[in-house]
Design an enzyme around this catalytic site. Structure first.
Site, PDB file in Angstrom:
ATOM      1  N   TYR A  63      16.187  -3.678 -10.400  1.00  5.06           N
ATOM      2  CA  TYR A  63      15.495  -2.368  -9.959  1.00  5.06           C
ATOM      3  C   TYR A  63      14.253  -2.271 -11.034  1.00  5.06           C
ATOM      4  O   TYR A  63      14.570  -2.478 -12.268  1.00  5.06           O
ATOM      5  CB  TYR A  63      16.327  -1.258  -9.901  1.00  5.06           C
ATOM      6  CG  TYR A  63      16.641  -0.664  -8.547  1.00  5.06           C
ATOM      7  CD1 TYR A  63      15.883  -0.368  -7.718  1.00  5.06           C
ATOM      8  CD2 TYR A  63      18.001  -0.688  -8.351  1.00  5.06           C
ATOM      9  CE1 TYR A  63      16.166  -0.121  -6.492  1.00  5.06           C
ATOM     10  CE2 TYR A  63      18.386  -0.409  -7.031  1.00  5.06           C
ATOM     11  CZ  TYR A  63      17.336  -0.010  -6.055  1.00  5.06           C
ATOM     12  OH  TYR A  63      17.849   0.451  -4.864  1.00  5.06           O
ATOM     13  N   GLU A  90      11.676   0.935 -10.195  1.00  3.98           N
ATOM     14  CA  GLU A  90      10.908   1.841  -9.820  1.00  3.98           C
ATOM     15  C   GLU A  90      10.025   2.343 -10.809  1.00  3.98           C
ATOM     16  O   GLU A  90      10.110   2.394 -11.950  1.00  3.98           O
ATOM     17  CB  GLU A  90      11.871   2.928  -9.394  1.00  3.98           C
ATOM     18  CG  GLU A  90      12.476   2.769  -7.913  1.00  3.98           C
ATOM     19  CD  GLU A  90      13.423   3.799  -7.716  1.00  3.98           C
ATOM     20  OE1 GLU A  90      13.483   5.043  -8.105  1.00  3.98           O
ATOM     21  OE2 GLU A  90      14.552   3.668  -6.705  1.00  3.98           O
ATOM     22  N   ASP A 142      -8.448  -3.610   6.876  1.00  2.71           N
ATOM     23  CA  ASP A 142      -7.106  -4.467   6.841  1.00  2.71           C
ATOM     24  C   ASP A 142      -7.377  -5.569   7.056  1.00  2.71           C
ATOM     25  O   ASP A 142      -7.675  -6.093   8.340  1.00  2.71           O
ATOM     26  CB  ASP A 142      -6.393  -3.745   8.123  1.00  2.71           C
ATOM     27  CG  ASP A 142      -4.864  -4.232   8.093  1.00  2.71           C
ATOM     28  OD1 ASP A 142      -4.872  -5.267   7.653  1.00  2.71           O
ATOM     29  OD2 ASP A 142      -4.053  -3.440   8.833  1.00  2.71           O
ATOM     30  N   THR A 188      -1.750  -8.196   4.077  1.00  2.28           N
ATOM     31  CA  THR A 188      -0.381  -8.539   3.873  1.00  2.28           C
ATOM     32  C   THR A 188      -0.586  -9.900   2.921  1.00  2.28           C
ATOM     33  O   THR A 188      -1.627 -10.365   2.967  1.00  2.28           O
ATOM     34  CB  THR A 188       0.253  -8.819   5.222  1.00  2.28           C
ATOM     35  OG1 THR A 188      -0.427  -9.529   6.066  1.00  2.28           O
ATOM     36  CG2 THR A 188       0.670  -7.616   5.891  1.00  2.28           C
ATOM     37  N   LYS A 194       0.140 -13.991   5.666  1.00  2.00           N
ATOM     38  CA  LYS A 194      -0.406 -14.776   6.580  1.00  2.00           C
ATOM     39  C   LYS A 194      -1.202 -15.923   6.194  1.00  2.00           C
ATOM     40  O   LYS A 194      -0.818 -17.010   5.542  1.00  2.00           O
ATOM     41  CB  LYS A 194      -1.237 -13.723   7.579  1.00  2.00           C
ATOM     42  CG  LYS A 194      -0.388 -12.674   8.066  1.00  2.00           C
ATOM     43  CD  LYS A 194      -1.059 -11.710   8.875  1.00  2.00           C
ATOM     44  CE  LYS A 194      -0.009 -10.790   9.751  1.00  2.00           C
ATOM     45  NZ  LYS A 194       0.112  -9.447   8.871  1.00  2.00           N
ATOM     46  N   ARG A 216       6.409 -12.696   2.376  1.00  2.00           N
ATOM     47  CA  ARG A 216       6.107 -11.430   3.102  1.00  2.00           C
ATOM     48  C   ARG A 216       6.044 -10.139   2.402  1.00  2.00           C
ATOM     49  O   ARG A 216       6.940  -9.635   1.576  1.00  2.00           O
ATOM     50  CB  ARG A 216       7.220 -10.898   4.208  1.00  2.00           C
ATOM     51  CG  ARG A 216       7.524 -12.211   5.141  1.00  2.00           C
ATOM     52  CD  ARG A 216       8.401 -11.993   6.087  1.00  2.00           C
ATOM     53  NE  ARG A 216       7.881 -10.876   6.813  1.00  2.00           N
ATOM     54  CZ  ARG A 216       7.102 -11.146   8.279  1.00  2.00           C
ATOM     55  NH1 ARG A 216       7.090 -12.452   8.866  1.00  2.00           N
ATOM     56  NH2 ARG A 216       6.767 -10.443   8.944  1.00  2.00           N
TER      57      ARG A 216
HETATM   58  N1  DSN Z   1       2.921  -8.692  13.171  1.00  2.00           N
HETATM   59  C1  DSN Z   1       1.361  -9.023  12.768  1.00  2.00           C
HETATM   60  C2  DSN Z   1       0.863 -10.001  13.585  1.00  2.00           C
HETATM   61  O1  DSN Z   1       1.504 -10.743  14.284  1.00  2.00           O
HETATM   62  O2  DSN Z   1      -0.479  -9.805  13.765  1.00  2.00           O
HETATM   63  C3  DSN Z   1       0.714  -7.865  12.526  1.00  2.00           C
HETATM   64  O3  DSN Z   1       1.462  -6.751  11.981  1.00  2.00           O
END
Ligand code: DSN
Length: 448
Positions: free
Chosen positions: A51, A53, A196, A222, A225, A231
Protein backbone atom coordinates in the site's frame (compact mmCIF):
# COMPACT_ATOMS: atom_id res chain seq x y z
CA UNK A 1 4.72 -21.28 -13.49
CA UNK A 2 5.24 -24.65 -11.79
CA UNK A 3 4.09 -23.31 -8.42
CA UNK A 4 0.77 -22.14 -9.85
CA UNK A 5 0.34 -25.35 -11.82
CA UNK A 6 0.84 -27.45 -8.71
CA UNK A 7 -1.27 -25.28 -6.45
CA UNK A 8 -4.22 -24.30 -8.67
CA UNK A 9 -4.55 -26.30 -11.84
CA UNK A 10 -7.92 -24.73 -12.71
CA UNK A 11 -6.53 -21.21 -12.92
CA UNK A 12 -3.36 -22.52 -14.56
CA UNK A 13 -5.35 -24.18 -17.35
CA UNK A 14 -7.31 -20.98 -18.01
CA UNK A 15 -4.09 -18.96 -18.27
CA UNK A 16 -2.59 -21.60 -20.52
CA UNK A 17 -5.67 -21.43 -22.74
CA UNK A 18 -5.36 -17.67 -23.02
CA UNK A 19 -1.67 -17.89 -23.89
CA UNK A 20 -2.57 -20.37 -26.62
CA UNK A 21 -5.47 -18.23 -27.90
CA UNK A 22 -3.21 -15.20 -28.24
CA UNK A 23 -0.54 -17.15 -30.13
CA UNK A 24 -2.84 -19.02 -32.52
CA UNK A 25 -4.99 -16.03 -33.41
CA UNK A 26 -4.35 -12.38 -34.04
CA UNK A 27 -5.42 -9.29 -32.15
CA UNK A 28 -6.72 -6.66 -34.52
CA UNK A 29 -8.52 -4.84 -31.71
CA UNK A 30 -6.86 -1.41 -31.98
CA UNK A 31 -6.83 -0.78 -28.22
CA UNK A 32 -4.97 -3.99 -27.37
CA UNK A 33 -1.28 -4.84 -27.58
CA UNK A 34 1.30 -7.30 -26.27
CA UNK A 35 3.68 -6.16 -23.54
CA UNK A 36 7.27 -7.28 -23.17
CA UNK A 37 8.38 -9.96 -20.80
CA UNK A 38 10.09 -7.30 -18.66
CA UNK A 39 6.80 -5.43 -18.24
CA UNK A 40 5.06 -8.67 -17.23
CA UNK A 41 7.81 -9.42 -14.69
CA UNK A 42 7.37 -6.00 -13.09
CA UNK A 43 3.62 -6.61 -12.93
CA UNK A 44 3.95 -9.87 -11.06
CA UNK A 45 6.49 -8.53 -8.55
CA UNK A 46 6.01 -8.24 -4.77
CA UNK A 47 5.15 -4.57 -5.28
CA UNK A 48 1.66 -5.90 -5.84
CA UNK A 49 1.46 -6.44 -2.06
CA UNK A 50 2.28 -2.88 -0.96
CA UNK A 51 0.00 0.00 0.00
CA UNK A 52 1.26 3.51 -0.76
CA UNK A 53 -1.64 5.96 -0.47
CA UNK A 54 -0.36 9.47 -1.04
CA UNK A 55 2.56 10.65 -3.16
CA UNK A 56 6.36 10.25 -2.91
CA UNK A 57 7.51 11.67 0.45
CA UNK A 58 3.88 12.06 1.62
CA UNK A 59 2.50 8.58 2.26
CA UNK A 60 -0.10 7.33 4.73
CA UNK A 61 1.69 3.98 5.09
CA UNK A 62 5.09 3.00 6.40
CA UNK A 63 7.64 1.12 4.33
CA UNK A 64 7.49 3.18 1.15
CA UNK A 65 11.19 3.87 0.60
CA UNK A 66 11.19 1.90 -2.67
CA UNK A 67 7.69 2.97 -3.65
CA UNK A 68 8.84 6.61 -3.47
CA UNK A 69 11.90 5.93 -5.62
CA UNK A 70 9.79 4.02 -8.11
CA UNK A 71 7.00 6.54 -8.50
CA UNK A 72 9.41 9.47 -8.81
CA UNK A 73 11.42 7.63 -11.46
CA UNK A 74 8.31 6.73 -13.46
CA UNK A 75 7.02 10.31 -13.26
CA UNK A 76 10.38 11.52 -14.60
CA UNK A 77 10.28 9.01 -17.46
CA UNK A 78 6.77 10.12 -18.43
CA UNK A 79 7.76 13.81 -18.30
CA UNK A 80 10.86 13.22 -20.43
CA UNK A 81 9.08 11.05 -23.02
CA UNK A 82 6.22 13.50 -23.61
CA UNK A 83 8.04 16.78 -22.83
CA UNK A 84 5.77 17.93 -20.00
CA UNK A 85 6.48 19.43 -16.55
CA UNK A 86 4.05 17.25 -14.55
CA UNK A 87 2.83 13.67 -14.67
CA UNK A 88 0.62 11.69 -12.34
CA UNK A 89 1.11 7.96 -12.92
CA UNK A 90 -1.41 6.65 -10.39
CA UNK A 91 -4.74 6.43 -12.30
CA UNK A 92 -6.01 2.86 -12.36
CA UNK A 93 -7.09 3.25 -15.97
CA UNK A 94 -8.45 5.72 -18.52
CA UNK A 95 -12.00 6.06 -17.21
CA UNK A 96 -10.95 6.92 -13.63
CA UNK A 97 -8.28 9.25 -15.03
CA UNK A 98 -10.87 11.22 -17.00
CA UNK A 99 -13.09 11.38 -13.92
CA UNK A 100 -10.13 12.73 -11.93
CA UNK A 101 -9.57 15.49 -14.48
CA UNK A 102 -13.24 16.45 -14.74
CA UNK A 103 -13.78 16.46 -10.99
CA UNK A 104 -10.59 18.50 -10.51
CA UNK A 105 -11.74 21.23 -12.87
CA UNK A 106 -15.54 21.31 -13.03
CA UNK A 107 -18.14 22.09 -10.40
CA UNK A 108 -21.26 19.90 -10.62
CA UNK A 109 -23.46 21.06 -13.50
CA UNK A 110 -20.70 22.87 -15.41
CA UNK A 111 -20.33 21.86 -19.02
CA UNK A 112 -17.90 19.74 -20.98
CA UNK A 113 -17.60 19.03 -24.67
CA UNK A 114 -16.43 15.71 -26.09
CA UNK A 115 -16.87 13.63 -29.22
CA UNK A 116 -20.17 11.71 -29.14
CA UNK A 117 -19.54 8.05 -28.22
CA UNK A 118 -21.30 6.73 -31.33
CA UNK A 119 -19.09 8.95 -33.50
CA UNK A 120 -15.88 7.56 -31.97
CA UNK A 121 -15.68 9.30 -28.57
CA UNK A 122 -15.46 7.58 -25.19
CA UNK A 123 -17.98 6.86 -22.43
CA UNK A 124 -16.21 9.28 -20.09
CA UNK A 125 -16.30 12.13 -22.62
CA UNK A 126 -19.90 12.79 -21.65
CA UNK A 127 -21.89 9.83 -23.03
CA UNK A 128 -25.50 10.07 -21.87
CA UNK A 129 -25.35 6.92 -19.70
CA UNK A 130 -21.96 7.77 -18.15
CA UNK A 131 -21.59 9.53 -14.79
CA UNK A 132 -19.78 12.25 -16.76
CA UNK A 133 -23.14 13.41 -18.14
CA UNK A 134 -24.96 12.99 -14.83
CA UNK A 135 -22.55 15.13 -12.76
CA UNK A 136 -21.82 17.62 -15.53
CA UNK A 137 -23.61 19.05 -18.54
CA UNK A 138 -22.44 17.19 -21.61
CA UNK A 139 -22.44 18.93 -24.98
CA UNK A 140 -21.35 16.37 -27.55
CA UNK A 141 -19.91 17.19 -30.95
CA UNK A 142 -19.93 14.80 -33.91
CA UNK A 143 -18.16 13.47 -36.98
CA UNK A 144 -19.18 14.50 -40.47
CA UNK A 145 -20.48 11.67 -42.67
CA UNK A 146 -17.04 11.65 -44.30
CA UNK A 147 -15.46 10.61 -41.00
CA UNK A 148 -13.80 13.91 -40.09
CA UNK A 149 -14.37 15.66 -36.77
CA UNK A 150 -16.91 18.39 -37.46
CA UNK A 151 -14.78 21.36 -36.44
CA UNK A 152 -17.42 23.87 -37.53
CA UNK A 153 -19.82 22.26 -35.06
CA UNK A 154 -17.12 22.23 -32.35
CA UNK A 155 -16.64 25.98 -32.79
CA UNK A 156 -20.35 26.77 -32.92
CA UNK A 157 -21.15 24.72 -29.81
CA UNK A 158 -18.14 26.10 -27.92
CA UNK A 159 -19.18 29.69 -28.63
CA UNK A 160 -22.78 28.96 -27.62
CA UNK A 161 -22.05 26.89 -24.54
CA UNK A 162 -18.71 28.29 -23.27
CA UNK A 163 -17.75 24.89 -21.81
CA UNK A 164 -15.28 24.67 -18.95
CA UNK A 165 -13.38 21.93 -20.78
CA UNK A 166 -13.14 20.55 -24.31
CA UNK A 167 -11.90 17.00 -24.79
CA UNK A 168 -10.31 15.92 -28.05
CA UNK A 169 -9.47 12.32 -28.82
CA UNK A 170 -11.49 9.12 -28.78
CA UNK A 171 -11.69 5.44 -29.59
CA UNK A 172 -12.56 5.19 -33.27
CA UNK A 173 -10.89 8.11 -35.02
CA UNK A 174 -8.96 6.95 -38.08
CA UNK A 175 -7.51 10.36 -38.90
CA UNK A 176 -5.02 12.69 -37.19
CA UNK A 177 -6.59 14.85 -34.49
CA UNK A 178 -6.39 18.57 -35.40
CA UNK A 179 -4.94 19.73 -32.05
CA UNK A 180 -4.12 23.26 -33.29
CA UNK A 181 -7.71 23.87 -34.44
CA UNK A 182 -9.06 22.61 -31.12
CA UNK A 183 -6.63 24.90 -29.29
CA UNK A 184 -7.75 27.94 -31.23
CA UNK A 185 -11.37 27.27 -30.26
CA UNK A 186 -10.62 26.40 -26.62
CA UNK A 187 -8.48 29.54 -26.23
CA UNK A 188 -11.18 31.68 -27.83
CA UNK A 189 -13.79 30.56 -25.28
CA UNK A 190 -11.40 30.25 -22.32
CA UNK A 191 -11.88 26.47 -21.93
CA UNK A 192 -9.35 23.96 -20.70
CA UNK A 193 -8.31 21.66 -23.54
CA UNK A 194 -7.71 18.01 -22.71
CA UNK A 195 -6.24 15.58 -25.23
CA UNK A 196 -7.24 12.00 -24.48
CA UNK A 197 -4.55 10.29 -26.54
CA UNK A 198 -5.07 6.81 -25.12
CA UNK A 199 -5.19 5.24 -28.58
CA UNK A 200 -2.31 7.14 -30.15
CA UNK A 201 0.10 7.84 -27.26
CA UNK A 202 2.61 5.29 -28.56
CA UNK A 203 2.48 6.84 -32.00
CA UNK A 204 3.12 10.26 -30.43
CA UNK A 205 6.00 8.92 -28.33
CA UNK A 206 7.45 7.25 -31.43
CA UNK A 207 7.08 10.36 -33.61
CA UNK A 208 4.40 8.83 -35.87
CA UNK A 209 1.65 11.29 -34.84
CA UNK A 210 1.78 14.99 -33.99
CA UNK A 211 2.07 15.67 -30.25
CA UNK A 212 -0.75 17.60 -28.56
CA UNK A 213 1.64 18.98 -25.93
CA UNK A 214 2.22 22.46 -27.49
CA UNK A 215 -1.54 22.99 -27.89
CA UNK A 216 -3.39 21.54 -24.91
CA UNK A 217 -3.46 22.11 -21.16
CA UNK A 218 -3.76 18.48 -20.13
CA UNK A 219 -3.00 15.11 -21.66
CA UNK A 220 -4.51 11.84 -20.51
CA UNK A 221 -3.41 8.49 -21.82
CA UNK A 222 -3.92 4.89 -20.93
CA UNK A 223 -0.68 2.96 -20.87
CA UNK A 224 -1.67 -0.36 -22.40
CA UNK A 225 -2.58 0.50 -25.97
CA UNK A 226 0.03 1.75 -28.46
CA UNK A 227 2.31 2.66 -25.50
CA UNK A 228 2.61 -1.10 -24.92
CA UNK A 229 2.64 -1.03 -21.12
CA UNK A 230 0.35 -2.56 -18.51
CA UNK A 231 -3.27 -1.55 -18.03
CA UNK A 232 -3.10 1.84 -16.33
CA UNK A 233 -3.15 5.54 -17.16
CA UNK A 234 -1.30 8.83 -16.72
CA UNK A 235 -2.43 12.43 -16.45
CA UNK A 236 0.00 15.09 -17.65
CA UNK A 237 -0.07 18.88 -17.45
CA UNK A 238 1.72 20.86 -20.17
CA UNK A 239 3.64 24.17 -19.91
CA UNK A 240 0.60 25.77 -21.56
CA UNK A 241 -1.56 24.21 -18.84
CA UNK A 242 0.68 25.62 -16.09
CA UNK A 243 0.56 29.05 -17.72
CA UNK A 244 -3.26 28.95 -17.66
CA UNK A 245 -3.50 27.57 -14.15
CA UNK A 246 -0.40 27.04 -12.01
CA UNK A 247 -2.45 24.98 -9.54
CA UNK A 248 -3.37 22.33 -12.12
CA UNK A 249 -0.93 19.71 -10.74
CA UNK A 250 -2.19 20.17 -7.18
CA UNK A 251 -5.81 20.04 -8.35
CA UNK A 252 -5.15 16.77 -10.23
CA UNK A 253 -3.21 15.22 -7.35
CA UNK A 254 -6.00 16.02 -4.86
CA UNK A 255 -8.82 14.94 -7.17
CA UNK A 256 -7.10 11.58 -7.53
CA UNK A 257 -6.46 10.99 -3.84
CA UNK A 258 -8.40 11.58 -1.63
CA UNK A 259 -10.94 12.45 -4.36
CA UNK A 260 -11.42 9.24 -6.31
CA UNK A 261 -8.78 6.62 -5.67
CA UNK A 262 -7.08 4.87 -2.80
CA UNK A 263 -3.75 3.11 -2.89
CA UNK A 264 -1.86 3.19 -6.19
CA UNK A 265 -1.08 -0.15 -7.86
CA UNK A 266 2.69 -0.03 -7.50
CA UNK A 267 3.30 -3.13 -9.60
CA UNK A 268 1.43 -1.45 -12.45
CA UNK A 269 3.45 1.73 -11.96
CA UNK A 270 6.63 -0.35 -12.18
CA UNK A 271 5.34 -1.93 -15.41
CA UNK A 272 4.50 1.52 -16.79
CA UNK A 273 8.04 2.62 -15.97
CA UNK A 274 9.54 -0.33 -17.83
CA UNK A 275 7.32 0.36 -20.84
CA UNK A 276 8.17 4.09 -20.87
CA UNK A 277 11.84 3.18 -20.96
CA UNK A 278 11.21 0.85 -23.89
CA UNK A 279 9.15 3.60 -25.57
CA UNK A 280 12.15 5.94 -25.51
CA UNK A 281 14.36 3.50 -27.47
CA UNK A 282 15.04 4.09 -31.20
CA UNK A 283 13.47 0.68 -31.91
CA UNK A 284 10.14 1.99 -30.58
CA UNK A 285 10.22 4.79 -33.19
CA UNK A 286 10.53 2.09 -35.82
CA UNK A 287 7.66 0.21 -34.21
CA UNK A 288 5.37 3.26 -34.12
CA UNK A 289 6.03 4.06 -37.78
CA UNK A 290 5.53 0.42 -38.75
CA UNK A 291 2.14 0.36 -36.96
CA UNK A 292 0.98 3.22 -39.20
CA UNK A 293 2.58 1.72 -42.33
CA UNK A 294 0.82 -1.59 -41.67
CA UNK A 295 -2.51 0.15 -41.09
CA UNK A 296 -2.17 2.06 -44.37
CA UNK A 297 -1.28 -1.14 -46.25
CA UNK A 298 -4.22 -3.01 -44.73
CA UNK A 299 -6.55 -0.09 -45.49
CA UNK A 300 -5.49 0.02 -49.14
CA UNK A 301 -5.84 -3.74 -49.51
CA UNK A 302 -9.32 -3.67 -47.98
CA UNK A 303 -10.33 -0.87 -50.30
CA UNK A 304 -9.00 -2.83 -53.29
CA UNK A 305 -11.26 -5.66 -52.21
CA UNK A 306 -14.29 -3.37 -52.27
CA UNK A 307 -14.65 -2.39 -48.61
CA UNK A 308 -15.75 1.15 -47.78
CA UNK A 309 -13.66 2.77 -45.04
CA UNK A 310 -14.75 5.64 -42.83
CA UNK A 311 -12.73 8.66 -44.05
CA UNK A 312 -11.50 6.46 -46.91
CA UNK A 313 -8.37 5.37 -45.04
CA UNK A 314 -6.24 6.03 -41.99
CA UNK A 315 -3.51 8.28 -40.63
CA UNK A 316 -2.84 6.13 -37.59
CA UNK A 317 -3.22 2.59 -36.25
CA UNK A 318 -6.97 2.29 -36.73
CA UNK A 319 -9.30 1.43 -39.60
CA UNK A 320 -13.07 1.66 -39.41
CA UNK A 321 -14.85 -0.42 -42.05
CA UNK A 322 -18.26 0.95 -43.00
CA UNK A 323 -20.40 -2.10 -43.75
CA UNK A 324 -23.55 -0.11 -44.57
CA UNK A 325 -23.18 -0.63 -48.36
CA UNK A 326 -23.63 -4.37 -47.64
CA UNK A 327 -26.51 -3.86 -45.19
CA UNK A 328 -27.17 -2.01 -41.93
CA UNK A 329 -26.20 -3.58 -38.57
CA UNK A 330 -23.92 -6.32 -39.92
CA UNK A 331 -20.97 -5.59 -37.59
CA UNK A 332 -22.09 -8.39 -35.29
CA UNK A 333 -21.63 -11.03 -38.00
CA UNK A 334 -18.11 -9.82 -38.77
CA UNK A 335 -17.12 -9.57 -35.10
CA UNK A 336 -18.32 -13.09 -34.26
CA UNK A 337 -17.40 -14.75 -37.53
CA UNK A 338 -13.86 -13.40 -37.59
CA UNK A 339 -13.47 -14.33 -33.93
CA UNK A 340 -14.33 -17.90 -34.91
CA UNK A 341 -11.35 -18.00 -37.28
CA UNK A 342 -8.96 -16.40 -34.80
CA UNK A 343 -9.13 -12.79 -36.00
CA UNK A 344 -10.17 -10.55 -33.12
CA UNK A 345 -11.87 -7.26 -34.05
CA UNK A 346 -14.62 -4.98 -32.69
CA UNK A 347 -18.09 -4.35 -34.01
CA UNK A 348 -18.43 -0.57 -33.89
CA UNK A 349 -20.80 2.19 -34.90
CA UNK A 350 -19.89 4.34 -37.87
CA UNK A 351 -20.65 8.08 -38.06
CA UNK A 352 -24.36 8.58 -38.64
CA UNK A 353 -25.02 4.86 -38.08
CA UNK A 354 -28.76 4.18 -38.49
CA UNK A 355 -28.42 1.00 -36.39
CA UNK A 356 -27.96 0.65 -32.61
CA UNK A 357 -24.72 0.25 -30.59
CA UNK A 358 -25.73 -3.42 -30.04
CA UNK A 359 -25.97 -4.03 -33.76
CA UNK A 360 -23.63 -1.43 -35.23
CA UNK A 361 -22.78 -1.19 -38.91
CA UNK A 362 -19.01 -1.00 -38.69
CA UNK A 363 -15.94 -3.01 -37.83
CA UNK A 364 -13.01 -1.43 -35.95
CA UNK A 365 -9.61 -2.94 -36.60
CA UNK A 366 -6.06 -1.87 -35.80
CA UNK A 367 -2.44 -2.90 -36.21
CA UNK A 368 -0.62 -2.28 -32.87
CA UNK A 369 -0.61 -5.88 -31.65
CA UNK A 370 0.15 -7.62 -34.95
CA UNK A 371 2.99 -5.15 -35.54
CA UNK A 372 4.43 -5.98 -32.12
CA UNK A 373 4.52 -9.62 -33.24
CA UNK A 374 6.55 -8.59 -36.31
CA UNK A 375 3.89 -8.86 -39.01
CA UNK A 376 4.34 -6.65 -42.07
CA UNK A 377 3.17 -6.07 -45.63
CA UNK A 378 2.83 -9.74 -46.60
CA UNK A 379 0.67 -10.49 -43.57
CA UNK A 380 -1.46 -7.32 -44.02
CA UNK A 381 -2.31 -8.52 -47.54
CA UNK A 382 -3.21 -11.96 -46.20
CA UNK A 383 -5.39 -10.48 -43.47
CA UNK A 384 -7.29 -8.40 -46.05
CA UNK A 385 -7.75 -11.53 -48.15
CA UNK A 386 -9.12 -13.50 -45.20
CA UNK A 387 -11.53 -10.72 -44.22
CA UNK A 388 -12.72 -10.47 -47.85
CA UNK A 389 -13.11 -14.24 -48.16
CA UNK A 390 -15.17 -14.32 -44.98
CA UNK A 391 -17.25 -11.33 -46.16
CA UNK A 392 -18.01 -13.13 -49.42
CA UNK A 393 -19.03 -16.27 -47.48
CA UNK A 394 -21.63 -14.37 -45.43
CA UNK A 395 -22.71 -11.84 -48.06
CA UNK A 396 -26.32 -13.04 -48.03
CA UNK A 397 -26.72 -12.81 -44.25
CA UNK A 398 -28.48 -9.54 -43.40
CA UNK A 399 -29.75 -8.21 -40.10
CA UNK A 400 -33.57 -8.08 -40.18
CA UNK A 401 -35.41 -5.11 -38.64
CA UNK A 402 -38.03 -7.32 -37.04
CA UNK A 403 -36.79 -8.42 -33.61
CA UNK A 404 -38.00 -12.03 -33.75
CA UNK A 405 -36.64 -12.68 -37.22
CA UNK A 406 -33.41 -11.02 -36.16
CA UNK A 407 -33.09 -13.34 -33.18
CA UNK A 408 -33.52 -16.36 -35.46
CA UNK A 409 -31.02 -15.10 -38.05
CA UNK A 410 -28.39 -14.57 -35.34
CA UNK A 411 -29.13 -17.99 -33.85
CA UNK A 412 -28.73 -19.64 -37.26
CA UNK A 413 -25.52 -17.72 -37.89
CA UNK A 414 -24.07 -18.83 -34.54
CA UNK A 415 -25.01 -22.42 -35.33
CA UNK A 416 -23.26 -22.16 -38.70
CA UNK A 417 -20.08 -21.04 -36.92
CA UNK A 418 -20.09 -24.46 -35.27
CA UNK A 419 -21.25 -26.59 -38.19
CA UNK A 420 -19.85 -25.06 -41.36
CA UNK A 421 -16.46 -26.58 -42.25
CA UNK A 422 -15.50 -23.29 -43.98
CA UNK A 423 -14.68 -21.92 -40.53
CA UNK A 424 -12.43 -24.83 -39.55
CA UNK A 425 -10.49 -24.46 -42.79
CA UNK A 426 -10.11 -20.69 -42.38
CA UNK A 427 -9.10 -21.04 -38.76
CA UNK A 428 -6.39 -23.54 -39.68
CA UNK A 429 -4.98 -21.13 -42.30
CA UNK A 430 -4.96 -18.23 -39.84
CA UNK A 431 -3.37 -20.35 -37.13
CA UNK A 432 -0.63 -21.61 -39.44
CA UNK A 433 0.45 -18.04 -40.11
CA UNK A 434 -0.01 -16.73 -36.54
CA UNK A 435 2.14 -19.33 -34.79
CA UNK A 436 5.12 -18.08 -36.82
CA UNK A 437 4.87 -14.76 -34.97
CA UNK A 438 5.54 -15.21 -31.26
CA UNK A 439 3.79 -13.17 -28.59
CA UNK A 440 6.65 -11.40 -26.73
CA UNK A 441 5.37 -12.19 -23.23
CA UNK A 442 5.23 -15.90 -24.08
CA UNK A 443 8.77 -16.47 -25.33
CA UNK A 444 9.29 -19.19 -24.23
CA UNK A 445 5.68 -20.16 -23.45
CA UNK A 446 5.04 -19.40 -19.78
CA UNK A 447 2.25 -21.93 -19.39
CA UNK A 448 3.19 -24.22 -22.27
N1 DSN B 1 -12.02 0.27 -24.33
C1 DSN B 1 -11.18 1.19 -25.03
C2 DSN B 1 -11.18 0.93 -26.49
O1 DSN B 1 -11.33 -0.21 -26.87
O2 DSN B 1 -11.00 1.84 -27.28
C3 DSN B 1 -11.50 2.57 -24.68
O3 DSN B 1 -11.66 2.65 -23.31
Amino acid sequence: MKTLQNQDSEIFEILKGEEDRQLKGMTLIPSENHTSKAVLEALTSVLSDKYAEGYPGRRYYAGNEYADKLETLVQERAKALFGVPYANVQPYSGSPANLVILSALLEPGESLMGLNLLDGGHLTHGWKFSMTSKFWKSVPYHMTVDGAIDMEEVRRLALEEKPKIIICGGTAIPRAIPFAEFAEIADEVGAYLLADVSHIAGLIAGGAHESPVPYVHLVMTTTHKTLRGPRGAMIMVTEKGLAKDEDLPTKIDKALIPGLQGGPHLNTIAGIGVALNEDSEPSFKEYANKVVENAKTLAEELKNKGFKLVSDGTDNHLILIDLIPTGVGRGVFFHEGLERIGIYTNKNTVPGDPSSPFYPSGLRIGTPAVTTRGMGEVEMKLIAEWIAKFAEHIKDIKLPDDKDTRKQVIKDFRASLKNDSFYDEMRAEVEEMCVKFAVPGSIPPVFG
